[in-house]
Design an enzyme around this catalytic site. Sequence first.
Site, PDB file in Angstrom:
ATOM      1  N   ASP A  14       0.875  -1.178   0.000  1.00 62.67           N
ATOM      2  CA  ASP A  14       0.000   0.000   0.000  1.00 62.67           C
ATOM      3  C   ASP A  14       0.917   1.234   0.000  1.00 62.67           C
ATOM      4  O   ASP A  14       2.108   1.125   0.319  1.00 62.67           O
ATOM      5  CB  ASP A  14      -0.871  -0.026   1.266  1.00 62.67           C
ATOM      6  CG  ASP A  14      -1.597   1.279   1.492  1.00 62.67           C
ATOM      7  OD1 ASP A  14      -2.263   1.745   0.553  1.00 62.67           O
ATOM      8  OD2 ASP A  14      -1.490   1.841   2.604  1.00 62.67           O
ATOM      9  N   ASP A  16      -0.294   5.122   0.721  1.00 57.42           N
ATOM     10  CA  ASP A  16      -0.618   6.171   1.698  1.00 57.42           C
ATOM     11  C   ASP A  16      -0.696   5.598   3.105  1.00 57.42           C
ATOM     12  O   ASP A  16      -1.477   4.687   3.374  1.00 57.42           O
ATOM     13  CB  ASP A  16      -1.941   6.846   1.313  1.00 57.42           C
ATOM     14  CG  ASP A  16      -1.815   7.552  -0.021  1.00 57.42           C
ATOM     15  OD1 ASP A  16      -0.951   8.426  -0.134  1.00 57.42           O
ATOM     16  OD2 ASP A  16      -2.569   7.202  -0.951  1.00 57.42           O
TER      17      ASP A  16
END
Length: 261
Positions: A14, A16
């Site tokens: 991932d 953010d």
Amino acid sequence: MNTAHNELKAFLFDVDGTLSDTERDGHRVAFNQAFEEYGLDWNWDIDTYGKLLAVTGGKERMKYYTENFMDKADIPDNIDSLIPELHQAKTRHYTKLLSSGAIRLRPGVERLIREARDRGYRLAIATTTTPANVTALLTHTLGEEAIDWFDVIAAGDIVPAKKPAPDIYDYAMKQMGLSAEQCIAFEDSENGIHASRGAELCTIITVNGYTHDHDFTGASIVLDQMGEPGQAFSVLYGDAAGASYLDCDLVSKLHQQCMQS
Ligand code: XBP
Ligand code: MG
């Protein structure tokens, strides 16, 4: 014991909150700059933004804001065409912010990525954010060449259903020709772990200021950060087998345990 079928081959990241603490001082600031540019009096303070993070995707988040945080009478009539315009402006402001070097990677991220490459693990990105934002973050933190380190950069609207739907992970694995048993995911949020576990991926969590109270049921381990030699992580859940920072040996051990459970 590993068989070829469940041997760890790839790390799926991932972006953010996981690679970098982008939300509070990055995305939030860029949204506010876009609102100002368009003469709107919307302003997302730090606490409000925390609530808005319940919804992933910038366009989706703005729509959620208008529907849940504003009086109906105050919503602009042209909201459906305005949101994509605002989002383009927000992406422009956000990538400009990244190019200033203001947003850094979290502790241990660069070290782990470089070690994974050296050890022959394949890398991919699975994120809700816009592709241009990923490119800008990787370029301005790791250098231009880092884009090529990732087999797949799965991002933004490439799948219609964003996290917590598992679709972005399923897409990344399909592109790589790998099964969930051959991969491990790195996430920071409840929406993120819903997506990764929904795609049947073992998942390592590093929390941040917005996500430390989230429910991470199903995680292999929950850490406050990846850590560095000399900068130990705190283990919030799970067993780090005596390690003080996350390296490929620990990732591999956690994957093996997850496969056996
Ligand atoms: C990231 C997001 C994104 C960004 C904004 O979630 O929710 O919406 O905040 O990006 P995750 P865009 O880390 O779970 O992928 O404005 O480009 O959509
Ligand atoms: Mg995240």
